[in-house]
Write an enzyme that holds these catalytic residues in place. Structure first.
Site, short mmCIF file in Angstrom:
data_model
loop_
_atom_site.label_atom_id
_atom_site.label_comp_id
_atom_site.label_asym_id
_atom_site.label_seq_id
_atom_site.Cartn_x
_atom_site.Cartn_y
_atom_site.Cartn_z
N PRO A 11 0.76 -1.18 -0.16
CA PRO A 11 0.07 -0.18 -0.06
C PRO A 11 0.83 1.25 -0.03
O PRO A 11 1.61 1.40 0.75
CB PRO A 11 -0.77 -0.04 1.15
CG PRO A 11 -0.75 -1.70 1.80
CD PRO A 11 0.70 -2.11 1.12
N GLU A 12 0.61 2.34 -0.82
CA GLU A 12 1.22 3.32 -0.79
C GLU A 12 -0.20 4.40 -0.60
O GLU A 12 -0.91 4.06 -0.29
CB GLU A 12 1.92 3.78 -2.25
CG GLU A 12 3.20 2.85 -2.51
CD GLU A 12 4.34 3.68 -2.71
OE1 GLU A 12 4.41 4.71 -2.13
OE2 GLU A 12 5.62 3.46 -3.36
N LYS A 34 0.55 8.37 4.89
CA LYS A 34 0.05 6.87 4.77
C LYS A 34 -0.48 6.51 6.12
O LYS A 34 -0.82 5.31 6.65
CB LYS A 34 1.25 5.98 4.50
CG LYS A 34 1.62 5.91 3.31
CD LYS A 34 2.73 4.76 2.87
CE LYS A 34 3.95 5.44 2.54
NZ LYS A 34 5.11 4.30 1.92
N HIS A 65 -6.60 -11.16 10.52
CA HIS A 65 -7.44 -10.02 11.10
C HIS A 65 -6.57 -9.57 12.64
O HIS A 65 -7.08 -10.30 13.38
CB HIS A 65 -8.81 -10.44 11.30
CG HIS A 65 -9.78 -10.59 10.12
ND1 HIS A 65 -10.92 -11.08 9.90
CD2 HIS A 65 -9.40 -10.42 8.82
CE1 HIS A 65 -11.26 -11.09 8.80
NE2 HIS A 65 -10.47 -10.72 7.90
N ARG A 102 1.20 -9.83 6.58
CA ARG A 102 2.80 -9.79 6.82
C ARG A 102 2.77 -9.07 8.35
O ARG A 102 3.81 -8.93 8.92
CB ARG A 102 3.54 -8.75 5.83
CG ARG A 102 3.62 -9.66 4.68
CD ARG A 102 4.43 -9.10 3.67
NE ARG A 102 5.83 -8.79 3.92
CZ ARG A 102 6.72 -8.22 3.35
NH1 ARG A 102 6.55 -7.66 2.12
NH2 ARG A 102 8.06 -7.83 3.71
N ARG A 137 17.15 2.26 -0.59
CA ARG A 137 16.00 1.50 -1.50
C ARG A 137 16.54 1.32 -2.86
O ARG A 137 17.19 2.07 -3.37
CB ARG A 137 14.76 2.43 -1.32
CG ARG A 137 14.23 2.62 0.19
CD ARG A 137 14.00 1.28 0.72
NE ARG A 137 12.96 0.51 0.17
CZ ARG A 137 11.69 0.96 0.28
NH1 ARG A 137 11.16 1.81 1.02
NH2 ARG A 137 10.69 0.19 -0.30
#
Ligand SMILES: [Zn+2]
Length: 260
Positions: free
Chosen positions: A2-3, A60, A106, A124, A250
């Site tokens: 997710p970004e 985020k 969950h 994760r 990165r």
């Protein structure tokens, strides 16, 4: 992963579907997922009988305001977290290929008194929930970033421009893929020192950020950029060879020809 675009999609689902519903039960089975001193007992105390009243976002980080005065819940999706309200899953399934409907993932959620649920499913386990998150440490939001805000963020920093753009305290919401994409669009070498990015280039970069985020939202998410992350593919703009380096810790892709 997710970004900011996926986080905004999750926020929209929460805002549309999770507000103003009484919370009957809190699901918080994983103490490790609760951060900064937050406990399951504290979440139950804060939430049972209350409701969420707003779903906000900076970068985020999602913040849920509640009907209990001064109680706020910080929601972090991490690398694989996905928001599910009444079975509706936020975001493009392609981004979440590893995130299947497995209830043991969950990590947090609530059962509403009306029988519905909001669950955060995170295979994760790198997301987090916290009570009363510190919202003061985040920079201005990337989706609404102005030239003035970008200029202040870059400032006279002697760090690589990529490192500054990824620093959530300076600009909130840009991750690795998006930063490579916007620097490619703006024609700026990710390794350049932020201080050396000229005023003209800063304006170009701000437009690239706004345009890229708008275009990729329409296309369906942060995986829909134009910069190939593949050395076997030439630069779509000029056919030049792409380069892969490690910058700001990165993996970084850029064009050897037009990014200066
Ligand atoms: Zn190029």
């Amino acid at each position: 992963m997710p970004e900011i675009l996926e986080v905004e999609a999750a926020r929209q689902v929460l805002a549309a579907c999770a507000l103003d519903r009484e919370i009957a039960r809190v699901h918080a089975p994983d103490a490790w997922f609760l951060k900064r001193g937050t406990t399951a007992a504290a979440l139950r105390h804060a939430l049972v009988g209350a409701s969420f009243t707003a779903a906000r976002r900076t970068g985020k980080q999602i913040v849920l305001d509640t009907s209990t005065p001064s109680v706020r819940i910080g929601v972090h999706l991490g690398m694989s977290g996905r928001v599910i309200v009444d079975g509706t899953e936020a975001g493009d399934p392609l981004v979440y290929a590893s995130n299947r409907a497995v209830s043991k993932w969950h990590r947090f959620g609530v059962h509403f008194a009306d029988g519905g649920t909001f669950m955060l499913r995170d295979p994760r386990r790198l997301g987090a929930i916290e009570l009363d998150p510190d919202e003061s440490r985040l920079g201005p939001d990337a989706l609404t970033l102005t030239v003035r805000q970008l200029d202040a963020a870059l400032g006279t920093s002697t760090a690589p421009v990529k490192a500054v753009l990824m620093d959530q305290h300076r600009i909130a919401g840009l991750g690795n893929l998006l930063v490579d994409e916007v620097l490619w669009r703006a024609g700026i070498d990710p390794a350049r020192l932020a201080a050396d990015v000229t005023a003209d280039e800063r304006r170009t970069l701000q437009r690239a950020i706004r345009t890229a985020l708008r275009v990729m939202t329409k296309r369906g998410g942060s995986h829909t950029g134009d910069l190939p992350r593949d050395l076997d593919v030439p630069c779509p703009r000029d056919g030049g060879a792409l380069e892969r380096r490690r910058i700001a810790g990165r993996t970084t892709f850029s064009c050897r020809v037009h990014q200066r």
